[in-house]
Each structure stands twice: as structure tokens, then as C-alpha cells.
Design a protein around this motif. Structure first.
Motif, short mmCIF file in Angstrom:
data_model
loop_
_atom_site.label_atom_id
_atom_site.label_comp_id
_atom_site.label_asym_id
_atom_site.label_seq_id
_atom_site.Cartn_x
_atom_site.Cartn_y
_atom_site.Cartn_z
N ILE A 290 -15.66 -10.97 67.50
CA ILE A 290 -14.65 -10.43 66.58
C ILE A 290 -14.35 -11.37 65.40
N ALA A 291 -15.07 -12.48 65.32
CA ALA A 291 -14.80 -13.43 64.23
C ALA A 291 -15.11 -12.81 62.87
N ASN A 292 -14.34 -13.19 61.89
CA ASN A 292 -14.58 -12.72 60.53
C ASN A 292 -15.78 -13.49 59.94
N PRO A 293 -16.88 -12.79 59.64
CA PRO A 293 -18.06 -13.51 59.13
C PRO A 293 -18.00 -13.77 57.63
N CYS A 294 -16.95 -13.28 56.95
CA CYS A 294 -16.94 -13.30 55.47
C CYS A 294 -17.01 -14.71 54.89
N ALA A 295 -16.26 -15.65 55.48
CA ALA A 295 -16.26 -17.01 54.91
C ALA A 295 -17.67 -17.61 54.95
N THR A 296 -18.40 -17.34 56.03
CA THR A 296 -19.76 -17.90 56.14
C THR A 296 -20.71 -17.16 55.21
N ILE A 297 -20.53 -15.85 55.11
CA ILE A 297 -21.38 -15.06 54.20
C ILE A 297 -21.13 -15.49 52.76
N LEU A 298 -19.87 -15.75 52.42
CA LEU A 298 -19.55 -16.23 51.07
C LEU A 298 -20.04 -17.67 50.85
N SER A 299 -20.11 -18.45 51.93
CA SER A 299 -20.70 -19.80 51.83
C SER A 299 -22.19 -19.68 51.54
N ALA A 300 -22.83 -18.68 52.15
CA ALA A 300 -24.26 -18.44 51.88
C ALA A 300 -24.46 -18.08 50.41
N ALA A 301 -23.51 -17.34 49.85
CA ALA A 301 -23.60 -17.01 48.42
C ALA A 301 -23.52 -18.29 47.58
N MET A 302 -22.64 -19.21 47.99
CA MET A 302 -22.54 -20.49 47.26
C MET A 302 -23.84 -21.27 47.36
N LEU A 303 -24.50 -21.17 48.52
CA LEU A 303 -25.80 -21.85 48.69
C LEU A 303 -26.80 -21.32 47.66
N LEU A 304 -26.84 -20.00 47.51
CA LEU A 304 -27.77 -19.43 46.53
C LEU A 304 -27.43 -19.91 45.12
N LEU A 325 -14.79 -4.67 51.82
CA LEU A 325 -13.32 -4.74 51.97
C LEU A 325 -12.68 -3.52 51.31
N GLN A 326 -13.19 -3.20 50.14
CA GLN A 326 -12.70 -2.03 49.39
C GLN A 326 -12.84 -0.75 50.22
N GLU A 327 -13.92 -0.66 50.98
CA GLU A 327 -14.12 0.51 51.85
C GLU A 327 -13.13 0.53 53.01
N GLY A 328 -12.41 -0.56 53.20
CA GLY A 328 -11.38 -0.59 54.24
C GLY A 328 -11.77 -1.36 55.49
N TRP A 329 -12.97 -1.93 55.53
CA TRP A 329 -13.38 -2.67 56.72
C TRP A 329 -12.58 -3.96 56.85
N ARG A 330 -12.03 -4.21 58.05
CA ARG A 330 -11.25 -5.43 58.28
C ARG A 330 -11.52 -5.95 59.70
N THR A 331 -11.84 -7.22 59.82
CA THR A 331 -11.88 -7.86 61.14
C THR A 331 -10.43 -8.09 61.60
N PRO A 332 -10.23 -8.36 62.91
CA PRO A 332 -8.86 -8.42 63.44
C PRO A 332 -7.92 -9.38 62.70
N ASP A 333 -8.44 -10.46 62.11
CA ASP A 333 -7.57 -11.40 61.39
C ASP A 333 -6.89 -10.74 60.20
N LEU A 334 -7.46 -9.64 59.72
CA LEU A 334 -6.91 -8.98 58.53
C LEU A 334 -6.52 -7.53 58.79
N TYR A 335 -6.73 -7.08 60.01
CA TYR A 335 -6.49 -5.65 60.29
C TYR A 335 -5.01 -5.39 60.52
N GLN A 336 -4.52 -4.28 59.99
CA GLN A 336 -3.15 -3.86 60.30
C GLN A 336 -3.18 -2.43 60.81
N GLU A 337 -2.44 -2.17 61.89
CA GLU A 337 -2.37 -0.82 62.46
C GLU A 337 -1.79 0.17 61.45
N ASP A 338 -2.12 1.42 61.62
CA ASP A 338 -1.52 2.51 60.84
C ASP A 338 -1.66 2.33 59.34
#
Ligand code: IPM
Ligand code: MG
Length: 358
Positions: A290-304, A325-338
Motif C-alpha cells: 500500500i506504499a505510495n510509489p510516487c516519491a520514488t517514481i518522481l525520483s526516477a524522473a529526476m534521474l532522467l 492524481l487528476q484521475e482521482g487515484w490516491r494511495t492510503p496516505d492521501l485517500y479520503q473517504e466519501d
């Protein structure tokens, strides 16, 4: 010509998040014909368990010979009682030192979409865009230390903070150049009202600034900076500071963006550079997927961007994360019910980003 990326998953959620980022890099490599190849190496507590050292020589050698290093995270409670030189953190500190990774870049941007997640008021943080430039291989992290000695009948310990003019000059120049590509404002952070190292720091940064007449330089004491980050973060462009102050301020600044799970970093060296999320190994959620992969994926962008000079491919990753994110996808660290959001785990978040790359 192929480019070799060394991937070091490390401990805790490191495996999950580096697997996710690697998938994204593989897809980007195919799309932009980058010819990336990957080699995986051990570090941290898991390396200690397997090899008796948190940083095997083989890992250092591979990292030195790589075109870029993608690092997950290290640390976990089961290794907390090891002697200092065997602790998992030695792996990242040792890599920083042996690769000469002197400049740590921690960008903090607050997209309007995520402003509501910060504990700070959206009006204060929306539009904040800060680059923290942290000196990474000097200061108190690497000074002499004593774990325990008896003096005047009492046990004590000490760590020595020291900085040389060349060390400060190098990081100050880096910050000035970075500001030149942004809004042209550098805030140097120190504790010059108390510490000798900070007085040398301030004097040196002021001298370096004379080489960059187009850059506006401000100085702030670290305690005041900590407060300003929380109450008026939009005043900052580039913040340049020492190893310890940068460690602390960058965690604070990460809160602006809602979740530390979104924050990438780059550690720039003379030859190889290393890229890692700033959040750490999160043992409490490790292995749950359930970890948010975004920070690592954005780190990969910095590598490029910084190691391979592939700006277009770097942007494509950043835009794909934004779009997911715009499509509404959120890992639990950012998800809010309802909230009409789509609950994601590491896999589905990664798939949503991959889908955006097309
Ligand atoms: C960071 C981390 C490291 C540091 C630890 C894991 C040694 O907190 O990268 O900010 O203190 O530099
Ligand atoms: Mg830290």
C-alpha cells in the motif's frame, strides 16, 4: 549506447517502491529509446542480514560505475540495537560519502490538487515552489564523534560540526546556479548568532554571491526559517543549508505538499548521482503493498533529468503522475473517504501512472 541504472531497494517498503519506479523507467525507456538496463544491489538491514555489512563493497563499486542510482530506503526496528557502523543508515551515509554526493536537492511543490491534504491552510501553501539544496557529505554527520567517554566523573558523548570554505563554496555555487534557472532568489540558512561554523558559512555564501550578481541572497537563522516555512512558505525559492539543518527543514517542508509520500530527491555527485524518496522505509506498512510509489517514481524522473539529460522523458513521468492524481487515484496516505476518489494500492497507482505514459 545503453545506460546502466543500479537499483538499491534496501529495507521496508524499499522493495515495493523501487519495483514500481523500475516499471515506469522500463516503459519510458522503450518509449523514448533510452536503452536503460538495470542491475540490483543490496544495502541496509537486509544486506547486513545477508552479508554482515549494511553496505557491501560490491554495491559501492556497482554504484560508482552506474549512470544513475535509484535508492529505496533503509532502516527498521529489528536493526536498531546494532553498533553504529552496522546500522542500516550507514548504507546511505556510506554511499553518499563514497560517491561524493555533495548536493542533495529536495524540491517541494504544492499542486492545487493536493493543497487540501496539508495540515496548513491552502491559502498559505498553494503555489509554494521551493528547492532545498542540502549540503550532504560534511558537517556534523561526518565530523569526529565519541559515542561514550567519562569526563569529570560523568559519561558523555559528542559530535563535531565542522565546515571548510571549499565545502561551503561548492554548495553555495550549486544553489546560485539552481536559482538562476528558477526565480533567482537564494535563502541561506544557518545559526550564525551562535555557531562558528554558521558564521563561516554565512561569510562564504555572501562571498560566493558576488559571483552571481543576478541572484538575490537572503540569510535566515534556522529557527526562524522553520517558522517561516510553516507561516509564509511562498517567500522561498532556493534554500541552501548545512547537512543537519537541511535534514530537518526538508522533512518540515515536505508537509506543505500534503504527504511525504510524494517527495523525491536527487543527491548529486561529481560523477554518479543517486535518487531516492525522502520518506524512509516505513516498516509499519512494509510488505502490505500500500506504499505510495510516487516519491520514488518522481525520483526516477529526476534521474532522467540530472544524470541522463533526458528532460522530455523526465517531464513525461512527472505529467503521468499528475494525470493519475487528476484521475482521482490516491494511495492510503492521501485517500479520503466519501470524496469521490479512487483508492489505490502500490500496484494500481503504478498501473494508473503507466497507463498515462501510453
Ligand atoms: C534523509 C534521512 C537520512 C539522513 C537518514 C536515513 C540517515 O533522514 O535522507 O533525510 O539523516 O540524512
Ligand atoms: Mg531526513
Amino acid at each position: 549506447m545503453g545506460k546502466k541504472i543500479v537499483v538499491i531497494p534496501g529495507d521496508g517498503i524499499g522493495r515495493e517502491i523501487t519495483d514500481a519506479a523500475r516499471k515506469v523507467l522500463e516503459k519510458i525507456s522503450r518509449k523514448y529509446a533510452l536503452g536503460l538496463t538495470f542491475e540490483e544491489k543490496a544495502a541496509g538491514g537486509t544486506a547486513y542480514d545477508a552479508y554482515g555489512t549494511p553496505l557491501p563493497d560490491e554495491t559501492i563499486e556497482a554504484a560508482k560505475n552506474a549512470d544513475g542510482v535509484l535508492f529505496g530506503a533503509v532502516g527498521g526496528d529489528q536493526w536498531n540495537d546494532l553498533p553504529p557502523e552496522k546500522r542500516p543508515e550507514r548504507a546511505i551515509l556510506g554511499l553518499r560519502k563514497s560517491l561524493g554526493l555533495y548536493a542533495n536537492l529536495r524540491p517541494v511543490k504544492v499542486p492545487a490538487m493536493l493543497a487540501g491534504y496539508s495540515p496548513l491552510k491552502p491559502a498559505i501553501i498553494t503555489g509554494a515552489d521551493i528547492l532545498i539544496v542540502r549540503e550532504l557529505i560534511g558537517g556534523i554527520y561526518f565530523g569526529d564523534r565519541c559515542e561514550s567517554e567519562i569526563k569529570n566523573g560523568a559519561e558523555r558523548a559528542w559530535d563535531l560540526e565542522n565546515y571548510s570554505v571549499p565545502e561551503v563554496t561548492r554548495i553555495a555555487r550549486f544553489a546560485m546556479k539552481a536559482a538562476g534557472l528558477r526565480k533567482g532568489h537564494v535563502t541561506s540558512v544557518d545559526k550564525a548568532n551562535v555557531l562558528a561554523t554558521s558564521r563561516l558559512w554565512r561569510r562564504t555564501v555572501t562571498d560566493v554571491a558576488k559571483e552571481y550578481p543576478d541572484i538575490r541572497l537572503s540569510h535566515l537563522y534556522v529557527d526562524n526559517c522553520a517558522m517561516q516555512l510553516a507561516c509564509a512558505p511562498k517567500q522561498f525559492d532556493v534554500i541552501v543549508t548545512s547537512n543537519l539543518f537541511g535534514d530537518i527543514l526538508s522533512d518540515e517542508a515536505a508537509v506543505l505538499g500534503g504527504s511525504i509520500g510524494m517527495m523525491p530527491s536527487a543527491s548529486i555527485g561529481e560523477n554518479t548521482s543517486l535518487y531516492e524518496p525522502i520518506h524512509g522505509s516505513a516498516p509499519d506498512i512494509a510488505g502490505k503493498g500500500i506504499a505510495n510509489p510516487c516519491a520514488t517514481i518522481l525520483s526516477a524522473a529526476m534521474l532522467l533529468r540530472y544524470s541522463l539529460n533526458e528532460e522530455k522523458a523526465a517531464r513525461a513521468i512527472e505529467q503521468a503522475v499528475d494525470a493519475a492524481l487528476q484521475e482521482g487515484w490516491r494511495t492510503p496516505d492521501l485517500y479520503q473517504e466519501d470524496s469521490g476518489l479512487k483508492k489505490a494500492n502500490t500496484q494500481t497507482m503504478t498501473d494508473a501512472i503507466l497507463a498515462q505514459i501510453g
